[in-house]
Design an enzyme around this catalytic site. Structure first.
Site, PDB file in Angstrom:
ATOM      1  N   GLY A  11      13.276   4.843 -20.302  1.00 46.78           N
ATOM      2  CA  GLY A  11      12.201   4.588 -19.353  1.00 46.78           C
ATOM      3  C   GLY A  11      11.449   5.835 -18.897  1.00 46.78           C
ATOM      4  O   GLY A  11      10.889   5.861 -17.803  1.00 46.78           O
ATOM      5  N   ASN A  44       8.643   6.845 -20.127  1.00 50.59           N
ATOM      6  CA  ASN A  44       7.231   6.457 -19.994  1.00 50.59           C
ATOM      7  C   ASN A  44       7.005   5.664 -18.713  1.00 50.59           C
ATOM      8  O   ASN A  44       5.984   5.830 -18.047  1.00 50.59           O
ATOM      9  CB  ASN A  44       6.783   5.647 -21.215  1.00 50.59           C
ATOM     10  CG  ASN A  44       6.386   6.542 -22.365  1.00 50.59           C
ATOM     11  OD1 ASN A  44       5.348   7.212 -22.319  1.00 50.59           O
ATOM     12  ND2 ASN A  44       7.222   6.590 -23.392  1.00 50.59           N
ATOM     13  N   MET A  79      11.920  -2.507 -27.269  1.00 50.45           N
ATOM     14  CA  MET A  79      12.231  -2.518 -28.696  1.00 50.45           C
ATOM     15  C   MET A  79      12.453  -3.931 -29.248  1.00 50.45           C
ATOM     16  O   MET A  79      13.358  -4.173 -30.032  1.00 50.45           O
ATOM     17  CB  MET A  79      13.451  -1.623 -28.961  1.00 50.45           C
ATOM     18  CG  MET A  79      13.278  -0.199 -28.460  1.00 50.45           C
ATOM     19  SD  MET A  79      11.773   0.625 -29.066  1.00 50.45           S
ATOM     20  CE  MET A  79      12.461   1.524 -30.443  1.00 50.45           C
ATOM     21  N   LEU A 112       7.353  -9.010 -30.263  1.00 50.85           N
ATOM     22  CA  LEU A 112       6.937 -10.161 -29.462  1.00 50.85           C
ATOM     23  C   LEU A 112       6.143 -11.144 -30.326  1.00 50.85           C
ATOM     24  O   LEU A 112       5.385 -10.736 -31.213  1.00 50.85           O
ATOM     25  CB  LEU A 112       6.104  -9.679 -28.268  1.00 50.85           C
ATOM     26  CG  LEU A 112       6.943  -8.879 -27.249  1.00 50.85           C
ATOM     27  CD1 LEU A 112       6.059  -8.002 -26.377  1.00 50.85           C
ATOM     28  CD2 LEU A 112       7.785  -9.814 -26.395  1.00 50.85           C
ATOM     29  N   ASN A 158       0.679  -1.146 -25.668  1.00 48.77           N
ATOM     30  CA  ASN A 158       1.939  -0.645 -26.237  1.00 48.77           C
ATOM     31  C   ASN A 158       1.779   0.841 -26.525  1.00 48.77           C
ATOM     32  O   ASN A 158       0.687   1.292 -26.866  1.00 48.77           O
ATOM     33  CB  ASN A 158       2.256  -1.380 -27.539  1.00 48.77           C
ATOM     34  CG  ASN A 158       3.561  -0.901 -28.161  1.00 48.77           C
ATOM     35  OD1 ASN A 158       4.560  -0.731 -27.467  1.00 48.77           O
ATOM     36  ND2 ASN A 158       3.560  -0.673 -29.462  1.00 48.77           N
ATOM     37  N   HIS A 176       3.304   3.901 -28.979  1.00 49.19           N
ATOM     38  CA  HIS A 176       4.079   4.082 -30.217  1.00 49.19           C
ATOM     39  C   HIS A 176       4.145   5.576 -30.548  1.00 49.19           C
ATOM     40  O   HIS A 176       3.130   6.267 -30.488  1.00 49.19           O
ATOM     41  CB  HIS A 176       3.421   3.303 -31.360  1.00 49.19           C
ATOM     42  CG  HIS A 176       4.211   3.412 -32.610  1.00 49.19           C
ATOM     43  ND1 HIS A 176       5.400   2.745 -32.789  1.00 49.19           N
ATOM     44  CD2 HIS A 176       4.028   4.153 -33.722  1.00 49.19           C
ATOM     45  CE1 HIS A 176       5.912   3.067 -33.964  1.00 49.19           C
ATOM     46  NE2 HIS A 176       5.097   3.921 -34.550  1.00 49.19           N
TER      47      HIS A 176
HETATM   48  C1  GAR Z   1       9.112   6.229 -26.763  1.00 50.48           C
HETATM   49  O1  GAR Z   1       9.036   7.330 -27.645  1.00 50.48           O
HETATM   50  C2  GAR Z   1       8.242   5.099 -27.260  1.00 50.48           C
HETATM   51  O2  GAR Z   1       7.038   5.519 -27.840  1.00 50.48           O
HETATM   52  C3  GAR Z   1       9.146   4.484 -28.302  1.00 50.48           C
HETATM   53  O3  GAR Z   1      10.409   4.465 -27.690  1.00 50.48           O
HETATM   54  C4  GAR Z   1      10.509   5.593 -26.805  1.00 50.48           C
HETATM   55  C5  GAR Z   1      10.923   5.087 -25.453  1.00 50.48           C
HETATM   56  O4  GAR Z   1      11.149   6.155 -24.581  1.00 50.48           O
HETATM   57  N1  GAR Z   1       8.702   3.183 -28.661  1.00 50.48           N
HETATM   58  C6  GAR Z   1       8.808   2.702 -29.911  1.00 50.48           C
HETATM   59  O5  GAR Z   1       9.304   3.328 -30.837  1.00 50.48           O
HETATM   60  C7  GAR Z   1       8.250   1.318 -30.076  1.00 50.48           C
HETATM   61  N2  GAR Z   1       8.189   0.974 -31.453  1.00 50.48           N
HETATM   62  P1  GAR Z   1      11.247   5.918 -23.024  1.00 50.48           P
HETATM   63  O6  GAR Z   1      12.196   4.727 -22.820  1.00 50.48           O
HETATM   64  O7  GAR Z   1      11.846   7.196 -22.512  1.00 50.48           O
HETATM   65  O8  GAR Z   1       9.868   5.645 -22.492  1.00 50.48           O
END
Ligand code: GAR
Length: 218
Positions: free
Chosen positions: A15, A17, A93, A96, A110, A112
């Site tokens: 989390g 982000n 992850m 949807l 989203n 990525h």
């Molecule tokens: C982030 O790097 C995000 O971009 C990626 O998971 C991580 C989550 O970090 N998302 C994906 O790969 C989606 N396909 P966080 O939980 O610290 O925000």
């Protein structure tokens, strides 16, 4: 004073982000508040982050549902009940289904960890490293019914160094994620984003990549 619009943030893990979004909201850098955080994992650290900021949380474990559609319908019910105007997937992850995507047309973002359309899916930094690209980065896009295929709002670029590991590259990308996700949310609420086919325009502004905006030498 009327309350700011609420957003729902969906997570599965750390989390960080979400944290960037919470911080931006508290600093007044985005015109919205996080109304609810939903995780499909009960042990996601992001839930602790939300609670520290007084944000309500819900855990919806996908394993308790017979199929993706019923899981998605539950998410839709919670988000609608919360009155969120925007849904932000932040390290969520799960793929949807249209049940979810059609419930919030052009109101789901989203993030990525790659420069889409390269390296969609769950291992963006690792795939970029294995492929041997010299630059990678991150992308905030509107969600459509494909996997990581929706119209792109903001991207940021980072270099890939010879000595990089998946972890060092992912960490460099994450710094940029924390910068561009609040930026995309701000643009969304500005009302200036116009989706024209695959292209997202910011009305009244030229479509200059963020990389060049920020590079003083460019
Ligand atoms: C982030 O790097 C995000 O971009 C990626 O998971 C991580 C989550 O970090 N998302 C994906 O790969 C989606 N396909 P966080 O939980 O610290 O925000």
């Amino acid at each position: 004073m009327s309350e700011q619009p609420a957003i729902a943030v969906l997570i599965s893990g750390s989390g960080s982000n979400l944290q960037a979004i919470l911080n931006a909201s508290e600093r007044g850098e985005i015109p919205c508040r996080v109304g609810i955080v939903i995780s499909n994992k009960a042990d996601a650290y992001g839930l602790v982050r939300a609670e520290k900021h007084g944000v309500p949380t819900e855990v919806v474990d996908h394993r308790g549902f017979p199929n993706r559609e019923e899981f998605d319908a539950k998410l839709v019910e919670i988000i609608r009940g919360n009155g969120a105007e925007l849904v932000c997937l932040a390290g969520f992850m799960r793929v949807l289904t249209p049940v979810f995507v059609r419930a919030f047309p052009n109101r789901i973002l989203n993030i990525h960890p790659a420069l889409l359309p390269s390296f969609p899916g769950t291992h963006g930094p690792g795939q970029a490293l294995s492929y041997g690209v010299r630059f990678s980065g991150c992308t905030v896009h509107f969600l459509d019914e494909g996997v990581d295929t929706g119209p792109i709002i903001v991207q940021a670029v980072v270099p890939v160094y010879d000595e990089d590991t998946v972890e060092t590259l992912a960490a460099r990308i994450l710094v940029q994620e924390h910068r561009i996700y609040p930026m995309a949310i701000r643009l969304f609420f500005s009302g200036k984003l116009k989706i024209e086919g695959r292209r997202v325009r910011v009305s009244g502004e030229p479509r200059i990549p963020e990389f060049f905006h920020r590079n003083p030498d460019a």
